[in-house]
Motif scaffolding. Structure first.
Motif, mmCIF file in Angstrom:
data_model
loop_
_atom_site.group_PDB
_atom_site.id
_atom_site.type_symbol
_atom_site.label_atom_id
_atom_site.label_comp_id
_atom_site.label_asym_id
_atom_site.label_seq_id
_atom_site.Cartn_x
_atom_site.Cartn_y
_atom_site.Cartn_z
ATOM 1 N N TRP A 17 25.087 -4.817 -12.673
ATOM 2 C CA TRP A 17 24.060 -5.083 -11.684
ATOM 3 C C TRP A 17 22.722 -5.148 -12.388
ATOM 4 O O TRP A 17 22.369 -4.234 -13.123
ATOM 5 N N HIS A 18 22.007 -6.219 -12.157
ATOM 6 C CA HIS A 18 20.631 -6.305 -12.653
ATOM 7 C C HIS A 18 19.739 -6.543 -11.442
ATOM 8 O O HIS A 18 19.661 -7.657 -10.941
ATOM 9 N N ILE A 19 19.111 -5.514 -10.971
ATOM 10 C CA ILE A 19 18.266 -5.626 -9.776
ATOM 11 C C ILE A 19 16.843 -5.224 -10.142
ATOM 12 O O ILE A 19 16.626 -4.128 -10.645
ATOM 13 N N HIS A 20 15.916 -6.118 -9.908
ATOM 14 C CA HIS A 20 14.513 -5.793 -10.170
ATOM 15 C C HIS A 20 13.868 -5.274 -8.888
ATOM 16 O O HIS A 20 13.973 -5.900 -7.841
ATOM 17 N N TYR A 21 13.216 -4.156 -8.987
ATOM 18 C CA TYR A 21 12.492 -3.603 -7.840
ATOM 19 C C TYR A 21 10.998 -3.589 -8.122
ATOM 20 O O TYR A 21 10.580 -3.371 -9.260
ATOM 21 N N ASP A 22 10.205 -3.785 -7.086
ATOM 22 C CA ASP A 22 8.751 -3.609 -7.160
ATOM 23 C C ASP A 22 8.389 -2.421 -6.282
ATOM 24 O O ASP A 22 8.162 -2.581 -5.082
ATOM 25 N N TYR A 23 8.388 -1.251 -6.860
ATOM 26 C CA TYR A 23 8.110 -0.045 -6.082
ATOM 27 C C TYR A 23 6.615 0.049 -5.794
ATOM 28 O O TYR A 23 5.811 0.147 -6.720
ATOM 29 N N ALA A 24 6.264 0.026 -4.532
ATOM 30 C CA ALA A 24 4.854 0.181 -4.160
ATOM 31 C C ALA A 24 4.443 1.629 -4.400
ATOM 32 O O ALA A 24 5.085 2.549 -3.905
ATOM 33 N N VAL A 25 3.385 1.799 -5.145
ATOM 34 C CA VAL A 25 2.902 3.138 -5.471
ATOM 35 C C VAL A 25 2.258 3.782 -4.242
ATOM 36 O O VAL A 25 2.383 4.992 -4.027
ATOM 37 N N GLY A 26 1.589 2.966 -3.454
ATOM 38 C CA GLY A 26 0.898 3.477 -2.277
ATOM 39 C C GLY A 26 -0.486 3.997 -2.634
ATOM 40 O O GLY A 26 -0.768 4.334 -3.783
ATOM 41 N N GLU A 27 -1.340 4.041 -1.618
ATOM 42 C CA GLU A 27 -2.748 4.383 -1.868
ATOM 43 C C GLU A 27 -2.921 5.806 -2.399
ATOM 44 O O GLU A 27 -3.775 6.067 -3.240
ATOM 45 N N ALA A 29 -0.759 7.829 -4.183
ATOM 46 C CA ALA A 29 -0.349 7.989 -5.578
ATOM 47 C C ALA A 29 -1.197 7.120 -6.495
ATOM 48 O O ALA A 29 -1.420 7.473 -7.659
ATOM 49 N N ASP B 22 2.407 -2.199 0.877
ATOM 50 C CA ASP B 22 2.116 -1.657 -0.449
ATOM 51 C C ASP B 22 1.193 -0.455 -0.389
ATOM 52 O O ASP B 22 0.978 0.224 -1.391
ATOM 53 N N ASP B 23 0.607 -0.208 0.788
ATOM 54 C CA ASP B 23 -0.329 0.910 0.910
ATOM 55 C C ASP B 23 0.387 2.256 0.981
ATOM 56 O O ASP B 23 -0.253 3.295 0.875
ATOM 57 N N VAL B 24 1.682 2.223 1.214
ATOM 58 C CA VAL B 24 2.432 3.480 1.307
ATOM 59 C C VAL B 24 3.695 3.434 0.453
ATOM 60 O O VAL B 24 4.283 2.373 0.249
ATOM 61 N N ARG B 25 4.075 4.604 -0.018
ATOM 62 C CA ARG B 25 5.385 4.730 -0.649
ATOM 63 C C ARG B 25 6.438 4.830 0.450
ATOM 64 O O ARG B 25 6.129 5.106 1.609
ATOM 65 N N GLU B 28 6.283 7.802 2.665
ATOM 66 C CA GLU B 28 5.124 7.830 3.564
ATOM 67 C C GLU B 28 5.336 6.897 4.758
ATOM 68 O O GLU B 28 4.894 7.173 5.874
ATOM 69 N N LYS B 113 12.259 -1.265 3.365
ATOM 70 C CA LYS B 113 11.080 -1.660 2.598
ATOM 71 C C LYS B 113 11.537 -2.812 1.712
ATOM 72 O O LYS B 113 11.610 -2.737 0.492
ATOM 73 N N GLU B 116 10.309 -4.498 -1.601
ATOM 74 C CA GLU B 116 10.475 -3.911 -2.935
ATOM 75 C C GLU B 116 11.738 -4.392 -3.641
ATOM 76 O O GLU B 116 11.916 -4.126 -4.826
ATOM 77 N N PRO B 118 15.078 -7.411 -4.205
ATOM 78 C CA PRO B 118 15.523 -8.806 -4.041
ATOM 79 C C PRO B 118 16.687 -8.856 -3.056
ATOM 80 O O PRO B 118 17.837 -8.647 -3.430
ATOM 81 N N LEU B 121 20.018 -10.889 -3.630
ATOM 82 C CA LEU B 121 20.837 -10.333 -4.711
ATOM 83 C C LEU B 121 21.547 -9.062 -4.252
ATOM 84 O O LEU B 121 22.756 -8.888 -4.477
#
Lengths: 157, 383
Positions: A17-27, A29, B22-25, B28, B113, B116, B118, B121
């Motif tokens: 499995w190759h899954i790319h995630y974009d984890y939102a850090v949030g305001e 953090a 994107d404003d929250v984890r 949150e 969410k 975050e 794909p 996939l």
């Protein structure tokens, strides 16, 4: 059915499995990481109700179920709450040996994990004595900070 | 312990929605919904007996993502249990826990969410590695193949699908809780390219981030809240085949089984006449049409006519997805709970601009995204 093929060894189909995630850090953090990077300062959030000071900071207190509001500067010293020294390699993790400690920084209510550097890890017994629970550490910031948790580590006082 | 005979909904809410929250984890985002649902019910976290969670690890990008979302959902030191199937199944589990008599209150929380991860996939990884993945299947592709098993008039079906999108987007336009609050023109859909024949790009709604929480309670507990409780008098759920097998998918046999159980529990005899509205899975418009039939809202074979004749319009004989459904608010994993929330708001008279006139009974439907292997049905009343 006697002409059907019979397996001589278990048949394995490989898969990955190759899954790319974009984890939102949030305001919340993001503020923590920005202060870390730009000002070499560690910030926590205090619950207005129970007054616990959470680090990493979070937007809510899960006990009182209210939003946290008060930013508090913590550290740079703290006390070891838990520790271990990693001697065997784990898939995808740093090359051992390395020491990890949960440290309650001065002014915080919760312990924050990070590496402990400058400890001779060659002898596990001696190293563990040096890292004993209750021992004090200070935060060492790295020179080229990137806004990541690895922008600092702990050093024994 | 006293086995309960009735389940109440005491309150519910959703977080703010957005294409990219994107404003929250993640945690949150979950807190937003749980906090709002408890506020809506006027119930404190200290009065919460159990928390039920539903999340998808692959979508969340965290192994056992409920580990991080449990406490922001209200579960710190509480009885808590979690499921990895679609969000409405957290509601199923919460209902069972109330009926057990062990719990006066059960908060069901689910989230998505999707910005975050794909999605396509992740979806394709639900297919088995031996027979299916090498063929290049995904949930939308399989849903498209499922539509091909329809035996009626294909042109009527496509026209009906278009009408469902127009209807639901029109409803979403006036729903303050919807994500996509602008209409979709019929010509836009007709001009839209095929993603997988016969499903067009414009028929697959844009996904959004959000969390949804609904507080279930005992009849005793329902007496203590300020506003009108809503009752879940029938719950049914069922699972069908993995992938497309013997049964023509358009028959939605698992949905029929789920509905039969829910109707039997609630004493529903004629679903075509007894409901004032339905909030159902419309991940593609075809799902809504096939569900008209599977739910018994209209006889088999007449699903397309049900929308084309206007019966399921917001001011029709049996409004379906007056909220706008997934077509207006595609909360992916949390979509079923979103349907329950919208049905709850209808029955408590708080649906706002999309309120149907004096509803007494309705249904909410959750399904496991596009291949729709598993379904959950909730028959809800306000009397």
């Amino acid at each position: 059915m006697s002409d059907m093929a019979t397996a001589s060894s278990p048949l394995i189909h490989p898969g990955e499995w190759h899954i790319h995630y974009d984890y939102a850090v949030g305001e919340i953090a993001e503020r923590f990481f920005t202060e870390l990077r730009d000002n070499a300062t560690i910030y926590a959030l205090r619950c207005p109700s129970c007054k616990l000071v959470f680090v990493p900071p979070r937007a809510y207190c899960e006990r009182c179920f209210v939003r946290t509001t008060d930013w508090v500067k913590i550290g740079p010293e703290g006390v070891i709450e838990a520790f271990t020294i990693v001697y065997e390699p784990f898939d995808g993790l740093p090359v051992p040996p390395y020491a990890v400690a949960y440290v309650t920084l001065d002014g915080a209510s919760t312990a924050l994990a990070n590496f402990v550097t400058d400890v001779d890890l060659s002898d596990p017994e001696q190293a563990s004595a040096a890292l004993a629970i209750g021992n004090r550490v200070i935060v060492d910031f790295v020179d080229e900070r990137k806004g990541l948790i690895t922008d600092f580590h702990y050093r024994l006082l | 312990m006293n086995i309960q005979s009735r389940i109440a909904i005491l309150g519910g809410a959703q977080s703010m929605l957005g294409a990219h929250r994107d404003d929250v984890r993640l945690e949150e985002l979950v807190f937003e919904a749980a906090e709002a649902a408890l506020d809506d019910a006027g119930v404190k976290r200290s009065e919460l007996d159990t928390v039920v969670l539903a999340g998808s690890d692959q979508m969340d990008g965290r192994s056992i993502s409920s580990m991080v979302t449990a406490c922001p959902a209200g579960a710190y030191l509480k009885d808590e249990i979690r499921t990895t199937i679609e969000g409405s199944f957290a509601a199923v589990l919460a209902c069972m826990r109330i009926l057990s008599g062990e719990f006066e209150t059960a908060l069901a929380v689910t989230w998505t969410k999707t910005s975050e991860s794909p999605y396509d996939l992740v979806s394709s990884l639900s297919y088995d590695p031996f027979y299916q993945r090498p063929i290049g299947l995904s949930d939308v592709i399989d849903a498209a193949a499922a539509v091909s098993t329809y035996t009626g008039s294909k042109s009527t079906l496509a026209d009906a699908a278009c009408s469902v999108v127009v209807k639901n987007r029109s409803n979403g336009e006036v729903n303050p809780r919807a994500f996509l609050r602008y209409p979709m023109a019929r010509e836009t859909i007709d001009d839209s390219p095929y993603v997988a024949y016969p499903i067009r790009r414009a028929e697959i709604p844009q996904a959004c981030d959000g969390a949804v929480a609904v507080l279930f309670g005992s009849a005793q507990r329902a007496k203590a809240i300020d506003h009108q409780p809503v009752w879940v008098d029938g719950v049914g759920w069922a699972t069908g085949e993995y992938g497309i097998g013997v049964d023509p998918p358009v028959h939605m046999r698992a949905l029929r089984a789920a509905a039969a159980r829910a109707y039997a529990m609630a004493g529903v005899v004629d679903p075509s006449r007894e409901f004032n509205f339905a909030e159902i899975f419309d991940g593609t418009p075809y799902h809504e049409i096939f569900a008209y039939e599977a739910l018994g809202l209209t006889p088999d074979g007449l699903g397309p006519a049900f929308i084309l004749d206007g019966a399921s319009e917001r001011h029709g004989a049996l409004p379906v997805n007056p909220s706008g459904g997934l077509q207006a608010t595609n909360l992916r994993f949390a979509s079923g709970m979103s349907r329950i929330l919208e049905a709850y708001l209808q029955l408590s008279g708080r649906a706002g601009p999309v309120q149907v006139a004096s509803p007494r009974q309705g249904i909410a439907h959750g399904a496991t995204t596009y291949p729709a292997q598993s379904h959950a049905i909730f028959v809800m009343r306000n009397y």
